[in-house]
Design a protein around this motif. Structure first.
Motif, mmCIF file in Angstrom:
data_model
loop_
_atom_site.group_PDB
_atom_site.id
_atom_site.type_symbol
_atom_site.label_atom_id
_atom_site.label_comp_id
_atom_site.label_asym_id
_atom_site.label_seq_id
_atom_site.Cartn_x
_atom_site.Cartn_y
_atom_site.Cartn_z
ATOM 1 N N UNK A 235 18.444 20.628 5.794
ATOM 2 C CA UNK A 235 18.020 20.878 7.181
ATOM 3 C C UNK A 235 16.758 20.079 7.501
ATOM 4 N N UNK A 236 15.801 20.101 6.584
ATOM 5 C CA UNK A 236 14.557 19.342 6.794
ATOM 6 C C UNK A 236 14.871 17.851 6.922
ATOM 7 N N UNK B 249 12.227 15.149 1.120
ATOM 8 C CA UNK B 249 13.233 15.351 2.175
ATOM 9 C C UNK B 249 12.677 15.017 3.557
ATOM 10 N N UNK B 250 11.366 14.845 3.656
ATOM 11 C CA UNK B 250 10.784 14.458 4.947
ATOM 12 C C UNK B 250 9.873 15.482 5.579
ATOM 13 N N UNK B 251 9.544 16.548 4.844
ATOM 14 C CA UNK B 251 8.628 17.546 5.416
ATOM 15 C C UNK B 251 7.264 16.907 5.686
ATOM 16 N N UNK B 252 6.720 17.188 6.862
ATOM 17 C CA UNK B 252 5.437 16.569 7.204
ATOM 18 C C UNK B 252 4.288 17.560 7.118
ATOM 19 N N UNK B 253 4.567 18.819 6.820
ATOM 20 C CA UNK B 253 3.513 19.773 6.491
ATOM 21 C C UNK B 253 4.093 20.855 5.589
ATOM 22 N N UNK C 81 24.096 22.131 9.377
ATOM 23 C CA UNK C 81 24.667 21.573 10.601
ATOM 24 C C UNK C 81 24.024 22.135 11.858
ATOM 25 N N UNK C 82 23.341 23.270 11.750
ATOM 26 C CA UNK C 82 22.679 23.845 12.925
ATOM 27 C C UNK C 82 21.223 23.357 13.072
ATOM 28 N N UNK C 83 20.725 22.658 12.060
ATOM 29 C CA UNK C 83 19.296 22.327 12.041
ATOM 30 C C UNK C 83 18.874 21.459 13.234
ATOM 31 N N UNK C 84 19.668 20.424 13.495
ATOM 32 C CA UNK C 84 19.287 19.494 14.569
ATOM 33 C C UNK C 84 19.342 20.160 15.945
#
Ligand code: 3PG
Length: 202
Positions: A46-47, A76-80, A17-20
């Motif tokens: 989080x990612x 999950x959407x990691x771009x690197x 919940x703190x990620x964004x």
């Protein structure tokens, strides 16, 4: 990928919940990149949330040690992808992923192995413990094709010395996202730390 920012924030997110808000605070401070480490159960979520909800940031995954982790983070959407070290299987997975990858190395032999696999941008980890500035300075002449992101033990005070080295393109550090600031929801502090880091010159 090392030209994205003078500092790559290395974040440990305990509560997804703190990620964004963490990511938004970094962007507000001028840092458009975040490495979320796979050290907590919340990391993949989080990612996912940052990738979905914070368009102005490049979210990557850190502390990747196995091909399976790389695959999960990419889904999950990691771009690197960042790893603390390298193994033959992990390197094959990195190459196959097609994503920008920053494999970790701490010795000249590891650096040469990575170069053989086509990687020219490396994480130097654990930077301070493995020899710090003097070590990086020493490998510049024999390994001219490599650029580094030193990480591990760096501070806002020592980062400029690393960035002044010709073979350092950026640095990594957890100091932009302190655990106490995240726990307190103190996004202003993270924003100011990011602004200070963004002003460093590579
Ligand atoms: C990393 O995973 O890159 C390091 O643990 C970050 O190092 P630091 O916490 O000393 O900045």
């Amino acid at each position: 990928m090392l030209d994205i920012s003078p500092v790559i924030p290395v974040a440990v997110i305990d509560d997804a919940g703190t990620a964004v808000p963490v990511a938004r605070a970094l962007v507000a401070g001028g840092v458009a990149v975040i490495e979320v480490t796979l050290r907590t159960p919340a990391a993949l979520d989080a990612i996912r949330r940052i990738a979905d909800e914070v368009p102005g940031i490049s979210v990557g995954v850190g502390t990747v040690t196995t091909p399976a982790q790389l695959e999960e983070a990419a889904s999950a959407g990691a771009s690197f992808v960042v790893s603390p070290g390298c193994t033959p299987r992990l390197l094959d997975a990195m190459t196959a992923s097609g994503l920008p990858c920053l494999p970790g190395a701490a010795t000249v032999s590891e650096m040469l192995t990575l170069l053989e696999h086509g990687f020219t941008e490396l994480k130097f980890f654990p930077a301070t413990a493995a020899g710090g500035l003097a070590y990086l300075r020493s490998v510049a002449a024999p390994l001219p094709g490599l650029r580094f992101c030193p990480t591990g033990g760096l501070t806002p005070e020592t980062a400029p010395d690393y960035l002044a080295l010709p073979n350092v393109a950026c640095v990594g550090g957890s100091w932009l996202t302190p655990a106490d600031a995240i726990a307190a929801g103190d996004w202003t502090t993270i924003r100011s730390l990011a602004a200070r880091a963004a002003a460093l010159t590579p």
